[in-house]
Design a protein around this motif. Sequence first.
Motif, mmCIF file in Angstrom:
data_model
loop_
_atom_site.group_PDB
_atom_site.id
_atom_site.type_symbol
_atom_site.label_atom_id
_atom_site.label_comp_id
_atom_site.label_asym_id
_atom_site.label_seq_id
_atom_site.Cartn_x
_atom_site.Cartn_y
_atom_site.Cartn_z
ATOM 1 N N TRP A 259 0.821 -1.201 0.000
ATOM 2 C CA TRP A 259 0.000 0.000 0.000
ATOM 3 C C TRP A 259 0.855 1.251 0.000
ATOM 4 O O TRP A 259 1.879 1.330 0.659
ATOM 5 N N SER A 260 0.392 2.255 -0.750
ATOM 6 C CA SER A 260 1.033 3.560 -0.683
ATOM 7 C C SER A 260 0.830 4.122 0.720
ATOM 8 O O SER A 260 -0.175 3.853 1.364
ATOM 9 N N PHE A 261 1.788 4.884 1.182
ATOM 10 C CA PHE A 261 1.767 5.314 2.576
ATOM 11 C C PHE A 261 2.344 6.709 2.682
ATOM 12 O O PHE A 261 3.302 7.027 1.987
ATOM 13 N N PRO A 262 1.783 7.629 3.489
ATOM 14 C CA PRO A 262 0.774 7.363 4.489
ATOM 15 C C PRO A 262 -0.646 7.708 4.061
ATOM 16 O O PRO A 262 -1.601 7.237 4.658
ATOM 17 N N ASP A 263 -0.816 8.586 3.056
ATOM 18 C CA ASP A 263 -2.156 9.076 2.723
ATOM 19 C C ASP A 263 -2.540 8.718 1.297
ATOM 20 O O ASP A 263 -2.216 9.444 0.359
ATOM 21 N N PRO A 264 -3.248 7.610 1.090
ATOM 22 C CA PRO A 264 -3.714 7.290 -0.257
ATOM 23 C C PRO A 264 -4.817 8.246 -0.672
ATOM 24 O O PRO A 264 -5.472 8.854 0.181
ATOM 25 N N PRO A 265 -5.059 8.426 -1.964
ATOM 26 C CA PRO A 265 -6.177 9.268 -2.412
ATOM 27 C C PRO A 265 -7.484 8.812 -1.783
ATOM 28 O O PRO A 265 -7.766 7.615 -1.681
ATOM 29 N N LEU A 266 -8.304 9.779 -1.370
ATOM 30 C CA LEU A 266 -9.509 9.512 -0.606
ATOM 31 C C LEU A 266 -10.669 10.299 -1.182
ATOM 32 O O LEU A 266 -10.508 11.443 -1.610
ATOM 33 N N ALA A 267 -11.867 9.685 -1.215
ATOM 34 C CA ALA A 267 -13.070 10.381 -1.683
ATOM 35 C C ALA A 267 -14.272 9.856 -0.910
ATOM 36 O O ALA A 267 -14.288 8.710 -0.438
ATOM 37 N N THR A 278 -2.508 3.392 -5.005
ATOM 38 C CA THR A 278 -1.802 3.949 -6.153
ATOM 39 C C THR A 278 -0.820 2.962 -6.773
ATOM 40 O O THR A 278 -0.351 3.190 -7.889
ATOM 41 N N ILE A 279 -0.498 1.883 -6.072
ATOM 42 C CA ILE A 279 0.406 0.882 -6.648
ATOM 43 C C ILE A 279 -0.333 0.017 -7.669
ATOM 44 O O ILE A 279 0.132 -0.202 -8.786
#
Length: 410
Positions: A259-267, A278-279
């Motif tokens: 997992w991308s870290f620390p803040d993945p895109p959020l909606a 994002t990976i």
Amino acid sequence: MNRKRTANPPDLLSSMEESKGEQTTATDAQKSPTLPASVIVNVLSKLPARSLFRFRLLSRNYLNLIHSPDFIAAHARDSCLNRAGLLLLAESLSCPVASFLPPAIPDNSCGGGTSIEQLKNTGGASDFPLPFLKGYGQFGVRPSLRFAGSFTGLVCLILHRWGEYWVLWNPATSQFSFAPPPILPQDDCFCNRESPHRVLVGFGYDSEASDYKSVRVCWWQDGGSGVQVEVLSWVKRSWTQIQDRSFQTILTLNRKGTWSFPDPPLATSNGGVYWMDTITGMVLCFKLHDEKLEWISTPYPADSPKWSVLSTISVWKGSLAMFVLTVQDSLLSVCLFDEGDSSWSTLLTIPMLGSPCIPEAIWRVNGCNLFLLYINCVTCDSEGGILKLPFEEISRAFEFAETLVPIPGC
């Protein structure tokens, strides 16, 4: 604290009409034409929330109307559909900054490198105070805000990266409230020496329960405490730990990579909180009412080379959107997700110039002009106009509309 108002708009209209009748019949010599109360209410519903919040001091009738649940709901619907702009959470030299870019700015303010300060002087942009940060200096650290979600004018933020201190805030009315601490002990949130864990946070609205909810997902990739999911009801002001064995499988076995870290895109939209890995380019969804985790498809082929597609998720006119940039064609597509049949449709495609870069958000200005907001703190429109943003770093940019929605549970 919000005072509860139970009067409905029809009753308020009657009282406003009676009040006006008394005023106009007091002296026949001073009679003047007056607008019907229904017209006044319709006009008020079109005004910005900050203006309406000041009007509550004019009279008891205006106070009752502005605090009426029906009026608040009608005003919020109209604002979210027609007056949504962008709210920027940015880092300055001293403390975080929240700036609002409305959907209407002076037509001659975009070209030639106009700064946001010039827009503020002409009423095209404004800053929101951050009242919940008062006294934060006693902790001896510089505040750092983490975005958890926004819906109908309420913004949920975290004052620490790992999700211990939650605050719900209405920027238009300056009202805010802190949440009780989560169930997972704070000491467990900083690190696990053998296997670092991930923390996903989100916020949204459960329409079936008429409740705003926050969610925190914590898990360890190798052993440790597995997966822990906590949901906060803002109406009840309590956290609930969700027990579901499938969460461990969903978060560890049904994907590849890290997992991308620390803040993945959020909606946040339609009763769900969405995070993008994002990976892999996949999107993870947490249904706020069902309290279930699931993966959803993406609008581009899964076998597409990762270098050929850049993407992120956002919100467009209240719906979950994905911005997809095909590097080879230099085309940016805005795709909307249909909850009904779990499919994507392409809303529009924009040709891109220069080096390929995915925007943080798309901002519709003056009804037609599209501005693309990039992480390098500069926006540009399709005609080449530039808007300079004086921030060191934009931590989040998201669709936002000013409303009078009160903080639940207060």
